[in-house]
Design an enzyme around this catalytic site. Structure first.
Site, PDB file in Angstrom:
ATOM      1  N   HIS A  78     -32.613  35.241 -23.784  1.00 35.85           N
ATOM      2  CA  HIS A  78     -31.202  35.603 -23.615  1.00 35.85           C
ATOM      3  C   HIS A  78     -31.105  37.053 -23.123  1.00 35.85           C
ATOM      4  CE1 HIS A  78     -31.070  38.118 -27.206  1.00 35.85           C
ATOM      5  NE2 HIS A  78     -31.909  37.243 -27.724  1.00 35.85           N
ATOM      6  N   SER A  97     -33.290  40.478 -24.112  1.00 33.68           N
ATOM      7  CA  SER A  97     -34.490  40.090 -24.858  1.00 33.68           C
ATOM      8  C   SER A  97     -35.747  40.792 -24.346  1.00 33.68           C
ATOM      9  CB  SER A  97     -34.683  38.575 -24.787  1.00 33.68           C
ATOM     10  OG  SER A  97     -34.758  38.169 -23.450  1.00 33.68           O
ATOM     11  N   GLY A  98     -35.622  41.529 -23.238  1.00 34.98           N
ATOM     12  CA  GLY A  98     -36.767  42.292 -22.746  1.00 34.98           C
ATOM     13  C   GLY A  98     -37.428  41.713 -21.509  1.00 34.98           C
ATOM     14  N   LYS A  99     -36.840  40.661 -20.937  1.00 33.48           N
ATOM     15  CA  LYS A  99     -37.462  40.013 -19.777  1.00 33.48           C
ATOM     16  C   LYS A  99     -37.562  40.951 -18.578  1.00 33.48           C
ATOM     17  CE  LYS A  99     -33.959  37.273 -19.129  1.00 33.48           C
ATOM     18  NZ  LYS A  99     -32.776  37.540 -19.855  1.00 33.48           N
ATOM     19  N   SER A 100     -36.430  41.600 -18.257  1.00 33.27           N
ATOM     20  CA  SER A 100     -36.413  42.461 -17.074  1.00 33.27           C
ATOM     21  C   SER A 100     -37.338  43.648 -17.248  1.00 33.27           C
ATOM     22  CB  SER A 100     -35.005  42.950 -16.789  1.00 33.27           C
ATOM     23  OG  SER A 100     -34.211  41.878 -16.359  1.00 33.27           O
ATOM     24  N   GLU A 110     -33.868  37.616 -12.273  1.00 34.14           N
ATOM     25  CA  GLU A 110     -32.497  37.089 -12.333  1.00 34.14           C
ATOM     26  C   GLU A 110     -31.852  37.122 -10.961  1.00 34.14           C
ATOM     27  OE1 GLU A 110     -30.220  37.268 -15.606  1.00 34.14           O
ATOM     28  OE2 GLU A 110     -31.546  38.444 -16.866  1.00 34.14           O
TER      29      GLU A 110
END
Lengths: 279, 267
Positions: free
Chosen positions: A40, A43-46, A165
């Site tokens: 979500h 959450s630290g993805k980028s 994204e």
């Protein structure tokens, strides 16, 4: 198998903050694989994606790209292997026109003029934007701008493509278009692809899914493995894939549904079988 | 609000003037503005006016666009001309009252100033209407290049200019959106006293400022990800080509100058 990206114990926190954005994340991506990182917002993805491209320096941990460790003196070499498409179509458009933008990365690599013209034309052709070469960004739609960004990446022939994204600001049509295009390009050029998204339906083409929650890697595996645990996804603030949602609704109507994970096509097949057998 | 901005209002009619090299156009129009100040008699002004008219007609751009260029400056022109008429002295005095006087020289000077204004505005309008802003940026870069030897950061200046130009429409769009968003929340622009009007600009300026920072950050990251590590040594995609027509244009301008000087010393 040849490891393209290796991430060892990645930890990251913004300097003035005790809060860890990434907590001991370890994973690797093999050559030619399509891996989706889902989680979500926040959450630290980028952060993970930027760290892989050397745009952020990890607090601790190590990243290796195609056998080369990411460090201050190798970062430019490593960036040459990675093509990055960001979220906002407007903010990553550097060039004054479409062709200029596609050429920007090539200019940085001192590619000669003639070679550059050929590569720009080819890349624009691949993303079906050749008719727009002299247009300015102000006259393009969001999806078109993202296709131009993708062309800029293709022109540089990277080995790894990261989509951070890249479709989140597009309408469903533009989203489909970009993902389909990416799949075709992956087949042509044998890219290793890392997509980052909070939209589960976008993982449709992925070989493997990494689920990140609050900076931690909570699940990793094939889409079947990760997505079967539907409740897990919902708990982590994500939505279920469309096929799963449909099956859940059918389950509520007391229709026996298979327990294992199914893709859209498989669900269609199953529904047809079910209808035929009940006749 | 912004539709009145003439800069960047490129009108593509693909005329002879459109196809000229932007470097030639930029230098020649600046040069023309300088030689306008050499004119000193009605013959010389007539000659330059005829030439300007010829250039304007050859651009095939509707004359309305030129009028749009002049209109915002009408008051400045009138003010300067009136100042000239009333405060110049010399020659036959037609009317005098206190320090104000209408003299022969004053009238003549007024007319000259008027012509000068008109010619300068028309010629610079020709440049902006027939050249894409991007091309002007390229021309500026090419012309500044010798300064790189004097440690002037020419590449950086050129990149700044081209990014600024690229973001002008984007930021205009955005400010329009912010304005509408604030209007929907009840902010009233353009009414009330001067102070009230200025204060109502704050809800536009602050969000615009912050979003510009976010954009800059995103853009810098994207540029770095695409291998930008400084302007030095980059190759160029967009090259300018000097054609025969550009040389011809220079020769024509030289001819115009020679005739101008001829008329100037004849008179």
């Amino acid at each position: 198998m040849h490891k393209m990206i290796t991430v060892q114990d990645a930890v990251y926190s913004y300097s003035d903050d005790e809060h860890l954005v990434l907590k001991n994340i370890t994973f690797d991506v093999e050559r030619g694989e399509w891996v989706s990182i889902v989680g979500h917002n926040g959450s630290g993805k980028s952060t993970m994606a930027k760290a892989i491209d050397g745009l952020l320096k990890l607090t601790s941990g190590a990243i290796e790209i195609d056998g080369t460790a990411l460090a201050e003196d190798t970062v430019w070499k490593i960036r040459e292997k990675i093509g990055f498409v960001f979220q906002n179509p407007d903010n990553q458009f550097v060039g004054a026109t479409v062709a200029d933008d596609v050429a920007f990365g090539l200019e940085n690599r001192h590619v000669s003029h003639d070679e550059m013209v050929a590569k720009v034309d080819e890349a624009l052709h691949l993303v079906h934007m050749e008719a727009f070469a002299d247009r300015e960004p102000a006259g393009l739609s969001g999806g078109q701008k993202q296709r131009v960004a993708l062309a800029g990446v293709i022109a540089m022939r990277p080995e790894i493509v990261i989509l951070d994204e890249a479709t989140s600001m597009l309408d469903p049509e533009g989203r489909q278009e970009i993902m389909q295009l990416m799949r075709e390009l992956k087949q042509t050029y044998d890219f290793t692809v890392l997509t980052i998204t909070h939209d589960i339906d976008e993982t449709a083409f992925a070989d493997r899914i990494l689920l990140i929650d609050d900076g931690e890697l909570v699940a990793a595996g094939t889409p079947e493995q990760v997505l079967t645990n539907g409740t897990d996804l919902v708990d982590r603030g994500l939505e279920l894939p469309y096929a799963e949602r449909l099956l859940n609704q059918l389950n509520l109507l007391h229709i026996d549904v298979p327990q294992q994970y199914m893709t859209n096509d498989q669900v269609v097949k199953w529904l047809c079988q079910k209808l035929n057998s009940s006749k | 609000m912004f539709s009145k901005v003439l800069f960047g209002r490129f009108v593509p009619t693909n005329s002879l003037i459109h196809r000229l090299d932007p470097r030639a156009k930029l230098v020649l129009s600046l040069y023309f503005i300088v030689i306008i100040f050499m004119a000193n008699s009605w013959q010389t002004y007539a000659w330059l006016a005829a030439f300007t008219l010829g250039v304007i007609l050859s651009t095939k751009v509707p004359l309305k666009f030129f009028w749009d260029g002049i209109r915002p400056l009408v008051w400045i022109i009138l003010f300067t001309v009136i100042l000239q008429i009333f405060f110049s002295s010399g020659g036959h005095v037609y009317w005098a009252w206190g320090i104000l006087s209408v003299t022969q020289f004053g009238l003549v000077n007024g007319v000259y100033i008027f012509c000068r204004f008109l010619l300068i505005i028309c010629m610079s309008t020709v440049l902006t209407l027939t050249t894409q802003p991007l091309m002007i940026a390229d021309a500026v870069e090419a012309l500044l290049k010798p300064l790189a030897k004097l440690k002037v950061p020419v590449y950086e200046l050129a990149l700044m200019l081209s990014i600024a130009l690229r973001f002008v429409p984007t930021l205009m769009d955005e400010s329009q959106k912010i304005m509408n968003a604030q209007r929907a929340r009840g902010v009233n622009f353009g009414t009330g006293s001067l102070i009230k009007r200025v204060r109502s600009l704050i809800p536009i300026l602050i969000p615009l400022f912050i979003s510009a920072f976010n954009r800059a950050e995103d853009l810098a990251t994207a540029m770095e990800a695409r291998g930008y590590s400084g302007g030095e040594g980059r190759s160029k995609y967009r090259l300018l080509h000097w054609h025969r027509a550009d040389t011809v244009a220079c020769v024509v301008m030289l001819g115009v100058t020679l005739i101008l000087f001829e008329l100037r010393y004849l008179a």
